[in-house]
Motif scaffolding. Structure first.
Motif, short mmCIF file in Angstrom:
data_model
loop_
_atom_site.label_atom_id
_atom_site.label_comp_id
_atom_site.label_asym_id
_atom_site.label_seq_id
_atom_site.Cartn_x
_atom_site.Cartn_y
_atom_site.Cartn_z
N ASP A 141 -6.24 -15.10 14.56
CA ASP A 141 -5.13 -14.86 15.49
C ASP A 141 -4.21 -13.77 14.96
O ASP A 141 -3.72 -12.93 15.73
N VAL A 142 -3.94 -13.78 13.65
CA VAL A 142 -3.10 -12.74 13.06
C VAL A 142 -3.75 -11.38 13.23
O VAL A 142 -3.10 -10.39 13.62
N ALA A 143 -5.04 -11.30 12.93
CA ALA A 143 -5.75 -10.03 13.04
C ALA A 143 -5.73 -9.52 14.48
O ALA A 143 -5.56 -8.31 14.73
N ALA A 144 -5.90 -10.43 15.44
CA ALA A 144 -5.88 -10.02 16.84
C ALA A 144 -4.50 -9.49 17.24
O ALA A 144 -4.39 -8.50 17.97
N ALA A 145 -3.44 -10.13 16.74
CA ALA A 145 -2.08 -9.70 17.08
C ALA A 145 -1.75 -8.34 16.49
O ALA A 145 -0.94 -7.59 17.04
N LEU A 146 -2.37 -8.01 15.34
CA LEU A 146 -2.09 -6.73 14.68
C LEU A 146 -3.08 -5.63 15.03
O LEU A 146 -2.94 -4.50 14.57
N ALA A 147 -4.08 -5.96 15.84
CA ALA A 147 -5.07 -4.95 16.21
C ALA A 147 -4.44 -3.85 17.07
O ALA A 147 -4.87 -2.69 17.01
N ASP A 148 -3.44 -4.23 17.85
CA ASP A 148 -2.67 -3.26 18.64
C ASP A 148 -1.21 -3.46 18.27
O ASP A 148 -0.45 -4.12 18.99
N PRO A 149 -0.78 -2.90 17.14
CA PRO A 149 0.53 -3.25 16.58
C PRO A 149 1.68 -2.72 17.42
O PRO A 149 1.56 -1.68 18.08
N PRO A 150 2.82 -3.43 17.40
CA PRO A 150 4.00 -2.94 18.12
C PRO A 150 4.51 -1.63 17.53
O PRO A 150 4.35 -1.36 16.33
N HIS A 241 -2.42 0.31 7.68
CA HIS A 241 -3.39 0.61 8.73
C HIS A 241 -4.79 0.46 8.14
O HIS A 241 -5.17 1.17 7.20
N GLY A 242 -5.55 -0.45 8.71
CA GLY A 242 -6.90 -0.68 8.21
C GLY A 242 -7.57 -1.81 8.96
O GLY A 242 -6.91 -2.54 9.71
N PRO A 243 -8.88 -1.97 8.77
CA PRO A 243 -9.61 -3.02 9.48
C PRO A 243 -9.38 -4.39 8.85
O PRO A 243 -9.30 -4.53 7.63
N ALA A 244 -9.30 -5.40 9.70
CA ALA A 244 -9.01 -6.75 9.22
C ALA A 244 -10.13 -7.32 8.37
O ALA A 244 -9.91 -8.24 7.58
N TRP A 245 -11.34 -6.78 8.49
CA TRP A 245 -12.44 -7.33 7.69
C TRP A 245 -12.26 -7.10 6.20
O TRP A 245 -12.80 -7.85 5.39
N PHE A 246 -11.48 -6.10 5.81
CA PHE A 246 -11.28 -5.87 4.37
C PHE A 246 -10.48 -7.02 3.76
O PHE A 246 -10.83 -7.53 2.70
N ASP A 247 -9.41 -7.44 4.43
CA ASP A 247 -8.65 -8.60 3.95
C ASP A 247 -9.48 -9.87 4.01
O ASP A 247 -9.31 -10.76 3.17
N LEU A 248 -10.34 -9.98 5.01
CA LEU A 248 -11.20 -11.15 5.11
C LEU A 248 -12.06 -11.31 3.86
O LEU A 248 -12.23 -12.41 3.34
#
Length: 329
Positions: A141-150, A241-248
């Protein structure tokens, strides 16, 4: 899957922090004034790898708050980190499982920030499978919310993971060029330097085009599990700025050490959707090199004494996971 490999120091006990009573009187008075009542109890945060003050403070009126503080003269980098985190917390999308910032202040050369406290614990290792899966679900959910950041987050001028990789994360090439010493390696990775260089070299290209934001430092000690079993994500200084899979991948390294099926969890996670086929191996190679070379260097005097052991263990786990996936074992 691997057998359970415990960290050298439990993650809830890696920090050595100043006690509340040792903070300057002016700082304690200012914090108490902002809290609205005198502080009667301070429960220090045992997790983390800095020497900054961090504690849950309970006040005479029965309220509580989590406060972090550092002196600018002795720990300017830590003050910068706290100020950056405060700016990020005020701009994160609403509704995320992130402790809310209440206020920040300067007093007597100290910077302090106050957050909502989380009544919970650092995930216990080895990971409980249900706790890990709950954490992964919330991270989706966090990654989805930050995929298009404010826009207000983007306007902070946050760094790009691709640039951080070139400047600070990729170290196997430095080792291969003789500019850094070869850190101690497990038998499975000896003689694999060329493969490690090749894998890590793909990280900047894989992350350069990411439009979204990612936490940047997602480790088990930056997660808290509350009394209801819900995870909360802390320490947002390194949002980038980066892909969420790296943190995963960074989060799942402790899952690998816990003997869980982390390959399947990575592949099935929404944050890994669309990632390059070898993204997991590339991230593991980069993280292994980063942690192992850092562990072999002198630890900063402002860091916890537990940091080198943590880095060595994390690098070894990342390398062990990679070696198994590559068939080096």
């Amino acid at each position: 899957m691997s057998a359970w490999s415990p960290p050298p120091v439990p993650y809830h006990a890696t920090a050595r922090r100043p006690a509340w009573r040792t903070l300057p009187a002016a700082v304690r008075s200012a914090v108490s004034a902002r809290l609205g009542a005198a502080v009667v109890e301070a429960r220090g945060a045992g997790a983390g790898f800095t020497r900054g003050f961090a504690a849950v403070l309970r006040t005479a009126d029965g309220a509580s708050a989590f406060v972090k503080a550092a002196p600018h003269a002795e720990q300017p980098h830590l003050v910068d980190w706290y100020a950056r985190e405060a700016a990020i917390l005020t701009r994160l999308p609403a509704g995320l499982p992130v402790p809310r910032l209440r206020w920040a202040l300067w007093e007597a050369g100290w910077y302090a920030l106050c957050l909502d406290p989380v009544d919970g614990h650092t995930p216990r290792l080895p990971w409980d499978s249900a706790e890990l899966d709950a954490t992964l679900a919330e991270y989706a959910d966090v990654a989805a919310a930050l995929a298009d950041p404010p826009a207000e987050l983007v306007d902070l001028g946050l760094p790009r993971l691709a640039d951080l990789a070139r400047d600070d994360i990729l170290w196997w090439d430095e080792v291969a060029a003789g500019r850094e010493p070869l850190p101690p390696l497990p038998a499975s990775a000896r003689g694999r330097l060329a493969e490690l260089v090749a894998l890590e070299s793909r990280l900047p290209g894989y992350t350069a085009g990411a439009a979204g934001l990612t936490h940047g430092d997602l480790r088990v000690d930056n997660v808290l599990i509350d009394r209801a079993g819900a995870p909360w994500f802390c320490d947002w200084t390194w949002l980038c700025h980066g892909p969420a899979w790296f943190d995963l991948v960074g989060l799942l390294i402790t899952g690998y050490a816990s003997g869980l099926d982390v390959d399947a969890r990575f592949t099935a996670h929404p944050a890994a959707a669309g990632a390059p086929d070898d993204a997991l191996d590339v991230a593991l190679a980069a993280l292994a090199g980063y942690h192992l070379t850092a562990a072999a260097a002198a630890a900063p005097p402002t860091a916890s004494a537990s940091l080198p052991a943590h880095q060595r263990w994390t690098g070894e786990q990342a390398l062990g996971w990679l070696a198994r996936r590559q068939g080096w074992t």
